[in-house]
Scaffold this active site. Sequence first.
Site: not given
Ligand code: SPV
Ligand code: MN
Length: 625
Positions: A95, A228, A256, A280, A282, A394-395, A426
Site C-alpha cells: 500500500r 498492487y 479492520h 500481525c 489476523k 506476497a499474497r 506486534r
Molecule cells: C492489509 O494490508 O491490511 C491488507 C491488504 O489487508 S491490503 O489490501 O493491501 O490492505
Molecule cells: Mn487488512
Amino acid sequence: MKCNLEAVEYIEKLKQTGKLTSRSLQKLILLGDARVNEKIVNAISLCKPEKVTVLTDSPKDAEYIRKLSLRNKEEHRLAISGHTVHFDGYFDQARDKNNTRYLLPEGMKRSSHLNATDRESGLKEIFGLFDGSMKGKEMLVMFFWLGPCGSEFSIPAMQITDSAYVAHSETILFRPGYEFFRKTRPEKFFFFLHSAGKLEDGKTAEIDKRRIYIDLHGDSVYTVNNQYAGNSVGLKKLGFRLAIKKAVEECWLAEHMFVMAVHGPNKRKTYFTGAFPSACGKTSTAMLPGQTIIGDDIAYIRKGKDGTAYAVNAEQGIFGIIQDVNKKDDPITHMALTTPKELIFSNVLVKDRKPYWIGMGEDIPESGTNFIGKWHMGMKGPDGKPVPFAHPNARYTLRIRELENADTEIENPDGVPVKGFIFGVRDPSTSVPVVQSLSWNHGVLLASSMESETTSATIGGGGNIDYNPMANLDFLPVSVGTYVDHYIKFGKELKNRPVIFSVNYFLKENGQYLNGMLDKKVWLLWMEGRVNGDFDAIETPIGFIPKYEDLSVLFKEHLGKDYTRDDYEKQFAIRVDMLLQKFSRIEKIFSNECVCPEFIHELVSQKARLQEAEKLYGTVMHSKQ
Ligand code: SPV
Ligand code: MN
C-alpha cells in the site's frame, strides 16, 4: 435515482461511442440506471479505452475474466488446477500511504493523521492522470455487494477498471452485485475507477504518477498507475474508508477485523471479531485449527434488535499474506494453498509452475520468475538492494467458502452475534499476550492506545513502532477523537456489549519470541471460556489476565505442551514502567484530539492505577504480587 428516460438517453450516448458490444449494451439496458450509465459515459470519454465490457454475475462472465487475465498475461497458470500467479511491479508491492489521499472540500477540518488534499485540485490532478490511460485497453464494468446478499448491513458498489487481474480478484473477494443493481437500482452506491496506467512488460510504467484519491464527498475512489491490490482493488481498503465514514454517520462499526467462531467445550460456538495491524496475525488467528472463519479483514458490525452486536464479513474472500504459511504453523491455509481451487498467488517466486514463498518450509530454487521478472539468487534490484526470492508482502487470493474451515453462517444476512472484540499488536516489549479490559470504555482505551511494529504491508514499512488505534489508523477518514467517541457511543447503545480483549503474539526477551506461532490458540480458547464464564482471572492495573492453572491445562490439552510457571511469569509480568511511558505517549496524542469525558476518565484512571502499582511493586509487577 435518475429516471429511466435519462438511462435511455445515456444508452444512446454509449451506442455512439461504438465501444460496447450489443451484449454489453443489453446488460446496461436491463439495469436501467441512469447514474450507472452516466459514470460509464464519463469514464469512456476520460480514459479512452479501445473496448468496454459490462459483466454480470453469470458464470460465463466470471470465466471471461479468468481467461482475459491469462490472455492479457496479467496472470499465468500454475501446475495445480485453478491456481494462477500475478506479479506487481518492483516498486508496487504494498500500500502506498504517501500517495493515498482524501479529497476534502475547502474549509473542511483536517485531522493530523489524514493525508488529505483539496478536493477540487485533487480531482483535476487525478483526472489528468486518467486522461487516455486506457488507450488500446479493455475497460471492464462490474457490480458488487459489500456484505452478504440481501442484508441490511450491505453496500452496493460499482467498479470500472482496465485490469483483468483486479476484476478477477474482485470476483473472488466480493459478492456479485449485478442482479441486485438490476432489481433494486440502489439509491446510493460506492464507485471505484481504476487504471493500471501505461504499461511496460505488463507492469505500470509511470509509478511516480501513482495516485489513490478517496472522494468522501462523492462516495468514490479514483486510483491510477498501480496494480498492487491494496492500491488497486477499490472494494477492499479503499471502499473500506468510505464504509467507515458511512458507519460513523449511521452509528455502526466498519472495522479492520476478522470474524470467526471459536469452538469451546461441548460444541459451544462463540463468535469473536479481531482487529490487528496488517501482517500481525489476523488471518492466521482466523485460520487456527479447530475454529471456523467468516472473514479475515473487514467486518461490519451493527446493533441487532436484541441489543447485541452482530457482525458480517464485507468480503467473501481472503487476500492474505503468504509469508510463514507452512504445514506446521498454519496447516489449514497451507492445505488451501496446495489443493485445486480458484486461487491467485501474487509476488511469490515461480519455478516450473510451482510457487515458493518466504517461510514455506521448503528448499528454495536458485532462480525463477518473481516480481522483478527473471530472478536469480544474489541479484540486485534497480534500487541497488538485494532482491528477495519472494516479497515479504506476497499474497494469495481465494474464496472463503472453498475452505474446509468456513463457518456455516458466512452468508447469514443478519450476521452473527459477537461476544468478544480482540485487538492485537506486534509489540516486542510491553503488552502481555492476552488481557481482558475492565469494561467497554476501558477496552476502547486499550484499543485506541495500540502501538505496533510496522510491516511490509505498506511501502517503506518495517520495524518501527507506530501508533495504530484499533489497527485502523491507515483507513480512518475521520479524526482519532471522533472515532473514539463513535466507539464509546456504539457501546452505550448496546445492551450486550462484547467483551474487549487485547492480545500480543510478539513479546520478546533477548531478541527471542516468548511464544510459539500456535500459542494464540490457547489465548483464543481462554477468551472463549472467559466470555462464557468458565474461568476466573486476575485483576491487574491494565485488566484481567489469565490464571496460570487455566493456561497450563489449555496448553496441555490443545497443544500438548508443558506450560511452566516460569513461562507464565515472563509472559504475564505487568511492565509498569513501559506501560507508564506508553500511556504518556497516548496522553500526548489525545491532548490534541477532541474526545468525550468518558474516554478522558479512562485514560486518567489507567495512568493512576499504573502509578499506584509502581509505588507498590516497582517497575515490573508479577502475578503473585
Ligand atoms: C492489509 O494490508 O491490511 C491488507 C491488504 O489487508 S491490503 O489490501 O493491501 O490492505
Ligand atoms: Mn487488512
